[in-house]
Design a protein around this motif. Sequence first.
Motif, PDB file in Angstrom:
ATOM      1  N   ARG A  49      28.565 -17.191  28.241  1.00 21.79           N
ATOM      2  CA  ARG A  49      28.604 -18.575  27.772  1.00 21.79           C
ATOM      3  C   ARG A  49      29.461 -18.688  26.498  1.00 21.79           C
ATOM      4  N   THR A  50      29.307 -17.722  25.609  1.00 24.38           N
ATOM      5  CA  THR A  50      30.132 -17.728  24.396  1.00 24.38           C
ATOM      6  C   THR A  50      31.611 -17.583  24.760  1.00 24.38           C
ATOM      7  N   ALA A  51      31.887 -16.715  25.736  1.00 23.92           N
ATOM      8  CA  ALA A  51      33.277 -16.481  26.148  1.00 23.92           C
ATOM      9  C   ALA A  51      33.911 -17.739  26.721  1.00 23.92           C
ATOM     10  N   ARG A  52      33.111 -18.601  27.320  1.00 20.14           N
ATOM     11  CA  ARG A  52      33.660 -19.837  27.887  1.00 20.14           C
ATOM     12  C   ARG A  52      34.349 -20.665  26.804  1.00 20.14           C
ATOM     13  N   HIS A  53      33.806 -20.653  25.611  1.00 21.95           N
ATOM     14  CA  HIS A  53      34.429 -21.385  24.502  1.00 21.95           C
ATOM     15  C   HIS A  53      35.612 -20.612  23.921  1.00 21.95           C
ATOM     16  N   LEU A  54      35.480 -19.286  23.853  1.00 25.22           N
ATOM     17  CA  LEU A  54      36.587 -18.485  23.335  1.00 25.22           C
ATOM     18  C   LEU A  54      37.823 -18.613  24.220  1.00 25.22           C
ATOM     19  N   ARG A  55      37.614 -18.771  25.526  1.00 33.71           N
ATOM     20  CA  ARG A  55      38.746 -18.912  26.448  1.00 33.71           C
ATOM     21  C   ARG A  55      39.513 -20.207  26.213  1.00 33.71           C
ATOM     22  N   ASN A  56      38.870 -21.173  25.540  1.00 32.33           N
ATOM     23  CA  ASN A  56      39.488 -22.492  25.372  1.00 32.33           C
ATOM     24  C   ASN A  56      39.794 -22.837  23.927  1.00 32.33           C
ATOM     25  N   CYS A  57      39.759 -21.849  23.047  1.00 33.02           N
ATOM     26  CA  CYS A  57      39.968 -22.163  21.629  1.00 33.02           C
ATOM     27  C   CYS A  57      41.187 -21.435  21.083  1.00 33.02           C
ATOM     28  N   ASP A  58      41.589 -21.822  19.901  1.00 36.56           N
ATOM     29  CA  ASP A  58      42.665 -21.133  19.206  1.00 36.56           C
ATOM     30  C   ASP A  58      42.046 -20.196  18.173  1.00 36.56           C
ATOM     31  N   ASP A  59      42.878 -19.394  17.531  1.00 38.40           N
ATOM     32  CA  ASP A  59      42.381 -18.418  16.555  1.00 38.40           C
ATOM     33  C   ASP A  59      42.869 -18.795  15.167  1.00 38.40           C
ATOM     34  N   ASP A  60      41.915 -18.997  14.280  1.00 38.11           N
ATOM     35  CA  ASP A  60      42.277 -19.311  12.897  1.00 38.11           C
ATOM     36  C   ASP A  60      41.987 -18.133  11.975  1.00 38.11           C
TER      37      ASP A  60
ATOM     38  N   LEU B  45      37.829 -15.164  14.111  1.00 40.43           N
ATOM     39  CA  LEU B  45      37.233 -14.685  15.364  1.00 40.43           C
ATOM     40  C   LEU B  45      37.421 -13.181  15.543  1.00 40.43           C
ATOM     41  N   THR B  46      37.229 -12.426  14.483  1.00 41.02           N
ATOM     42  CA  THR B  46      37.403 -10.971  14.554  1.00 41.02           C
ATOM     43  C   THR B  46      36.396 -10.321  15.494  1.00 41.02           C
ATOM     44  N   TRP B  47      35.313 -11.006  15.780  1.00 43.05           N
ATOM     45  CA  TRP B  47      34.260 -10.484  16.651  1.00 43.05           C
ATOM     46  C   TRP B  47      34.485 -10.836  18.121  1.00 43.05           C
ATOM     47  N   ALA B  48      35.552 -11.565  18.437  1.00 44.78           N
ATOM     48  CA  ALA B  48      35.685 -12.187  19.753  1.00 44.78           C
ATOM     49  C   ALA B  48      36.018 -11.195  20.872  1.00 44.78           C
ATOM     50  N   VAL B  49      36.874 -10.193  20.608  1.00 45.56           N
ATOM     51  CA  VAL B  49      37.352  -9.328  21.691  1.00 45.56           C
ATOM     52  C   VAL B  49      36.211  -8.563  22.365  1.00 45.56           C
ATOM     53  N   PRO B  50      35.296  -7.912  21.631  1.00 43.77           N
ATOM     54  CA  PRO B  50      34.185  -7.245  22.323  1.00 43.77           C
ATOM     55  C   PRO B  50      33.337  -8.206  23.161  1.00 43.77           C
TER      56      PRO B  50
ATOM     57  N   LEU C 141      34.387 -10.925  24.644  1.00 45.72           N
ATOM     58  CA  LEU C 141      35.158 -11.286  25.838  1.00 45.72           C
ATOM     59  C   LEU C 141      35.183 -10.143  26.853  1.00 45.72           C
ATOM     60  N   ARG C 142      35.290  -8.898  26.384  1.00 46.30           N
ATOM     61  CA  ARG C 142      35.267  -7.759  27.309  1.00 46.30           C
ATOM     62  C   ARG C 142      33.907  -7.640  27.981  1.00 46.30           C
ATOM     63  N   ASP C 143      32.870  -7.828  27.203  1.00 47.37           N
ATOM     64  CA  ASP C 143      31.519  -7.792  27.775  1.00 47.37           C
ATOM     65  C   ASP C 143      31.352  -8.897  28.814  1.00 47.37           C
ATOM     66  N   ALA C 144      31.841 -10.070  28.490  1.00 46.66           N
ATOM     67  CA  ALA C 144      31.739 -11.190  29.432  1.00 46.66           C
ATOM     68  C   ALA C 144      32.535 -10.913  30.709  1.00 46.66           C
ATOM     69  N   ALA C 145      33.730 -10.328  30.555  1.00 44.64           N
ATOM     70  CA  ALA C 145      34.548 -10.009  31.729  1.00 44.64           C
ATOM     71  C   ALA C 145      33.825  -9.039  32.646  1.00 44.64           C
TER      72      ALA C 145
ATOM     73  N   LEU D 151      39.663 -11.851  29.933  1.00 42.48           N
ATOM     74  CA  LEU D 151      40.568 -10.794  29.485  1.00 42.48           C
ATOM     75  C   LEU D 151      41.875 -11.373  28.959  1.00 42.48           C
ATOM     76  N   GLU D 152      42.332 -12.472  29.539  1.00 40.68           N
ATOM     77  CA  GLU D 152      43.518 -13.144  28.987  1.00 40.68           C
ATOM     78  C   GLU D 152      43.255 -13.591  27.550  1.00 40.68           C
ATOM     79  N   ALA D 153      42.072 -14.174  27.325  1.00 38.66           N
ATOM     80  CA  ALA D 153      41.729 -14.624  25.973  1.00 38.66           C
ATOM     81  C   ALA D 153      41.608 -13.437  25.024  1.00 38.66           C
ATOM     82  N   ALA D 154      41.022 -12.326  25.503  1.00 41.00           N
ATOM     83  CA  ALA D 154      40.881 -11.136  24.662  1.00 41.00           C
ATOM     84  C   ALA D 154      42.248 -10.594  24.252  1.00 41.00           C
ATOM     85  N   LEU D 155      43.190 -10.578  25.197  1.00 44.54           N
ATOM     86  CA  LEU D 155      44.533 -10.095  24.879  1.00 44.54           C
ATOM     87  C   LEU D 155      45.214 -11.036  23.883  1.00 44.54           C
ATOM     88  N   ARG D 156      44.950 -12.319  24.003  1.00 44.48           N
ATOM     89  CA  ARG D 156      45.543 -13.304  23.098  1.00 44.48           C
ATOM     90  C   ARG D 156      44.951 -13.198  21.701  1.00 44.48           C
ATOM     91  N   LEU D 157      43.664 -12.920  21.624  1.00 48.71           N
ATOM     92  CA  LEU D 157      42.993 -12.895  20.325  1.00 48.71           C
ATOM     93  C   LEU D 157      42.995 -11.514  19.676  1.00 48.71           C
TER      94      LEU D 157
END
Length: 913
Positions: A361-372, A375-380, A382-386, A402-408
């Motif tokens: 559920r958290t990843a759903r928002h990370l997939r649609n947001c930008d990085d300011d 979000l240093t905690w985001a990649v793990p 997103l990988r867990d969610a994938a 995984l696309e969002a993880a690579l972007r962030l």
Amino acid sequence: MRLIGRDRELTELTDLLHACARGDGGGVAMIGGAMGCGKTELLTAVKGAARDGGFTVLDAVGSWPERLSPGSVLQQLLRSAGAPGPAAALLDRLRGTCDDVAAGAGDTPLTLDPDTTDVLHGLCAEVLRSAQDAPVLLCVDDVQFTDYLTLHWLFHLIRQLRGARVVLALTECPLSRPAHPQLHAELLRQPRYRSVSLGPLSLTDTTALLAQHRGAPPDPVFAERCHRVSGGNPLLVRALLEDSRQASDPGTVVVGDTYGDTLLSCLHRGRPALLRLARALAALDGDIHAPALLARLTGLEPGTVVRGTRELAAAGFLDGIRLRHPVAAQAVLEGLSAPERATLHRHAALMCYEEGVAATRTARHLRNCDDDGSLTWAVPVLRDAAERHLNGNRVAEAHSCLEAALRLGSDDGERVGLRALLASTAWMLNPSISTPHLGELAIALSDGRLPARHTLMLAKYLLWHGRFDEAVGAVAQLDDTDELSDPGYAAEVRATWKLLSVTYPVVQPPPPLGSTAAGDPRLLGVTALSKVLARGPDDAAVADAESALRAMRLGKHTQEWLMCAVAALSFADRPEAAARWCDHWLEEARARKVPLWAAEFASLRAGIALRQGDLSHARMLSEAALAQVPADSWGVCIGGPLANLVQAATAAGDFGAAAEYVAQPVPEGMYSSRFGLYYLHARGCYHLETGRPYAALDDFSRCGELMTEWGLDQPTLVPWRSSAARAHLALSDLRSARELAHQQLALAGERPSRARGISLRVCAAVAEEGRRGRLLEEAVEILRACGDRFQLAGALGELSDEYGACGQAARGLAALKESERLRRECGVGRPAPVVHGTAGVAEPDGAAFALLSWAERRVVALAAHGRTNREIAGALTVTVSTVEQHLTKAFRKLGIRTRKELPRTYFLGAAAR
């Protein structure tokens, strides 16, 4: 039109009008309720009843943008038709007295100057004076947006209603509390005050509303669905009716633009806070529901959030804490710009992370947001969610994570692993999506940055796209890895090598890679296929294949080996078992929603259907495979589904479709794969059946050369010699045809098999007359046992001719009837009539071709290409008299009289049937 579900409320309000008209004094009514629940519609009905009763009706509508404009509602009321004449002059005077009123808007009523107060009293007096002549109904819709100047005038009027013939009707849509508490306090003092509250319609009332608009009672399922999606909101019910108007099935509820626009319109009519809250709820989709967190996300007060949520629920917009339908969520979010939406999702993601919301559920928002940078905690996450999405058969969602993880992600080492995982996931959706990642992965491999566990994956993807040298080099690097000391990993490497070598024979297997895990099901399955391709049907290979199939479950690390095991069963003459297993895995692949798996199993199953003689099923499955994964995404493996389509269409006599399939471009690398063998053979059959024996012979010969070079020269894989023999036969080269036919019979061996049955048919075609019957009888017996109904139909047709030539008419007729029945079951259609390309003469109707016996077709095929009767007799080793008899019968059936009318494009290669 009768109001649905509002009879009691309408009666109560019309009673108030009747009492006023009788002179019992004025009254006031407040119609409350949520957005879209029919307040305005009820007020309109009251106005109609008032006009019918002789009332003067004055009305106005409040709006959020005009709430700070002094006297805006009052201007509407007293400038409407039927307003007292002197009121206009008073309104003009009022305009000049209240320039500074707007500055005082707030929760506390304004204190007005004496001049303004005098004008307001004068306006009240004019209305009361007019009511002496005829009763007056004053209506204010959305009174919660009334400006304070009008509100003061209403206060003056309400206090004088007891003895007046005036009824005041108001509608209000508050956020669960009165928008103007002092107004409600004034109303409660009136003896003739009526409060009416409207809510959503019940299912019964919704059904009645649908029947009223459709003119007939709706289907109960349709009514229930409308009620559920609309929440009983009558405005949304009508929107659903409009969306569903053009549906092909009148029982289908379409939730479309009208529904979304109507809901959004309701929100725009309310306070901006309500729209802001709705957008937050749409973005969150149930992830967070605590008022304090919603207040933090929206910037609203917690109390406003609570009241706003209640209002949205009362309107039927919410199902729990979610908007009722995705169309509603899409509609409310479309008003945000891309940066605004990204910011909303970023804040939502942070709150979800802090509150411990599930990674998916958290990843759903990370997939649609930008990085300011926060979000240093985001990649793990997103990988867990994938990983969780993959385990739940949600490949598209995993790919997006995984696309969002690579972007962030920012760490270079981490990005290589992410890119490899992304390529692997993209591969399951569509191999073309993974192509952009292969170049960077190949560079990482050469630089030593690609982990060994991803190297095997990269090799398979490179081979798929025909990049053979790079793929071999990638796998060769595994020799130097310490991970080969692990038996399980070494088994995976060996299984991958075998998989690559049986699929892409240009890849030669390496020397033994140390110890391997004994009995690894992947090794069992691919080794079984390798044995069958090298040595033909083998009982031990069949046992290994079935053991592997029972031991494995479908997954990203087993799918290709499952296909190998199924293919081993198919080539080992176990079509029923192969079909049963393949159907099982195909159903699993579809259930898991992995397009590539579903496409590959569908193509494999089509090949099995061809070996069973089910041409229609083979075409359907192959088309389904190409629908799942487009042709340009199959890489060198396009030869599989394309060969099935060409072979099935050609065998069915649908040469137009076969021509379209043959015209599709294929990559050159396809001819370095096993799938290229299927394609060459299928295209050769098409050339042979459509009058191009030399082109057919080229394809069959090239196919044979590759099979011999690769050590796969087994007729169970591709019976190229039989097909080449028929091409030579069409060219009157009987010696070459016999040589190839006997070679294939020797390779097929003495064991009853499909390959032997096909070989016997060709041997019969080139044999002397006395030996044909025995060869064909054995072919029929074998083909009947192995389950290939199409080949059996051809053998029976040929045997029928042989029986007829030997004077056994009854046996010949029985064989012919069975042959024709089997051909119909296989899906053999009638070829469409064509026009001769040079002479412009219309050829005989395609229905006539089905009347020809197999022997007649062979004779006519050669005659159509200019052979004399003596040449035909020599080529077919029959007498000239037999040739003449066959031609006479054929001409009669075709309705022609000369050889010039024979259709070359149809008959050449007919003996292949």
